[in-house]
Design an enzyme around this catalytic site. Structure first.
Site, short mmCIF file in Angstrom:
data_model
loop_
_atom_site.label_atom_id
_atom_site.label_comp_id
_atom_site.label_asym_id
_atom_site.label_seq_id
_atom_site.Cartn_x
_atom_site.Cartn_y
_atom_site.Cartn_z
N LYS A 51 0.84 -1.21 0.00
CA LYS A 51 0.00 0.00 0.00
C LYS A 51 0.88 1.26 0.00
CE LYS A 51 -3.69 -2.57 2.15
NZ LYS A 51 -4.19 -3.19 3.38
N GLN A 95 -4.76 -1.93 9.55
CA GLN A 95 -4.54 -3.25 8.96
C GLN A 95 -5.11 -4.34 9.88
OE1 GLN A 95 -3.15 -3.85 5.80
NE2 GLN A 95 -3.88 -5.91 6.19
N ASP A 118 -11.53 2.11 4.08
CA ASP A 118 -11.69 0.65 4.06
C ASP A 118 -13.19 0.28 4.09
OD1 ASP A 118 -10.18 -1.58 3.76
OD2 ASP A 118 -9.80 -1.92 5.89
#
Ligand code: NAD
Length: 293
Positions: A51, A95, A118
């Site tokens: 990322k 994450q 997200d």
């Protein structure tokens, strides 16, 4: 059989990102993404690294916050509060999975929904359920849908069976595909670990999506002739002939089913490529929202 590869479709998403990025830059805005990594899980570390690299390639502002495995819940909440207040940051990604002592839901609830790229905050999941396109949809399901759209696969009226009901993938993809937008209007069935006679159900699918996490779980007996198969699974299996002693495979037994399919995604090189692309697209969209462009 048509192979639906992630790379060219992800490239198309990046090309759109760059156009949007230039427009933002010309107006004095620089999109910024913060990724928070807790602990030392090697797979999570690898995802965070990809990322970060992609942000750098696109010229975006990128911040990586690494916290030790034993980080207390309160400390993580403080970090999120700091990022919520940081005007240079438009997207925040924590994450997952987090170490076992941390409450993931409580952390996600702390993220400003306008920065939740997200798409896991209840506000964004609610918007997804309401067909409100001002929210952010989770990246992997959005990537699956984009692959279907770009490959010219008709989803309207199609029988879609999704195996896996996680919020991150299966459940959110079900909402997207039964939604009224492009790549939606499908008749969706979600199967899971308690589903009876899975193969009978999946053989009804015009589009079958596997998001299970068990290598090669889906075989020819699960697939109708001419079906489109999207394999979300990423599983590492031992392979003494591979240079690293292991390799990545999907939830679908690709070699055994490919001759039955009209189209199928490979692993690696399929859905995995799309997840980061959709994350970048969501971050740029978050920046546009804030800039009012
Ligand atoms: P998860 O463990 O949260 O969910 C797995 C789902 O599979 C559950 O809903 C469970 O009910 C279902 N399941 C388990 N055993 C089953 C069985 N025997 N029959 C039917 N259903 C069964 O996993 P997840 O986070 O949704 O991830 C699924 C897979 O997708 C994993 O391999 C993961 O690595 C991969 N993944 C890939 C990406 C990507 O970028 N391509 C992103 C996220 C997850």
């Amino acid at each position: 059989m048509k192979l639906i590869e992630g790379k060219p479709i992800a490239e198309a998403v990046y090309a759109e990102c760059l156009t949007s990025f230039e427009e933002l830059r010309a107006a004095g805005h620089l999109p910024g993404l913060a990724v928070v990594l807790v602990g030392d899980d090697p797979a999570s570390r690898a995802y965070v690294g990809s990322k970060e690299r992609k942000c750098q390639e696109l010229g975006m502002h990128s911040v990586k916050i690494e916290l030790p495995e034993d980080t207390p819940q309160d400390r993580l909440h403080e970090v999120i509060a700091g990022l919520n207040a940081d005007d240079a940051i438009h997207g925040i990604l924590v994450q997952l999975p987090l170490p076992g002592h941390l409450d993931e839901d409580a952390v996600i609830l702390r993220i400003d929904p306008a920065k939740d790229v997200d798409g896991l905050h209840p506000v964004n999941l609610g918007k997804l359920a309401m067909d409100d396109s001002t929210g952010f949809a989770p990246c992997t399901p959005s990537g699956c849908q984009r692959m279907l759209i770009e490959s010219g696969i008709e989803t309207s009226g199609a029988n879609v069976v999704i195996v896996g009901r996680s919020l991150l993938v299966g459940k959110s993809l079900a909402l997207l595909m039964m939604g009224k937008g492009e790549g939606g209007n499908s008749t969706v069935t979600v199967a899971h670990s308690q589903t009876k006679d899975l193969a009978a159900l999946t053989r009804e699918a015009d589009i079958l999506v596997a998001a299970i996490g068990i290598p090669h779980f889906i075989g020819p007996e699960h697939i109708k002739d001419g079906a489109v198969v999207i394999d979300v699974g990423i599983n590492r299996i031992e392979d003494t002939s591979a240079p690293k002693g292991s390799r990545l495979v999907g939830d679908v037994d690709f070699e055994a089913v490919k001759c039955k399919c009209e189209a199928i995604t490979p692993v690696p090189g399929g859905v995995g490529r799309m997840t980061i692309a959709m994350l970048m697209a969501n971050t740029i969209r978050a920046c546009r929202h804030r800039a009012g462009i």
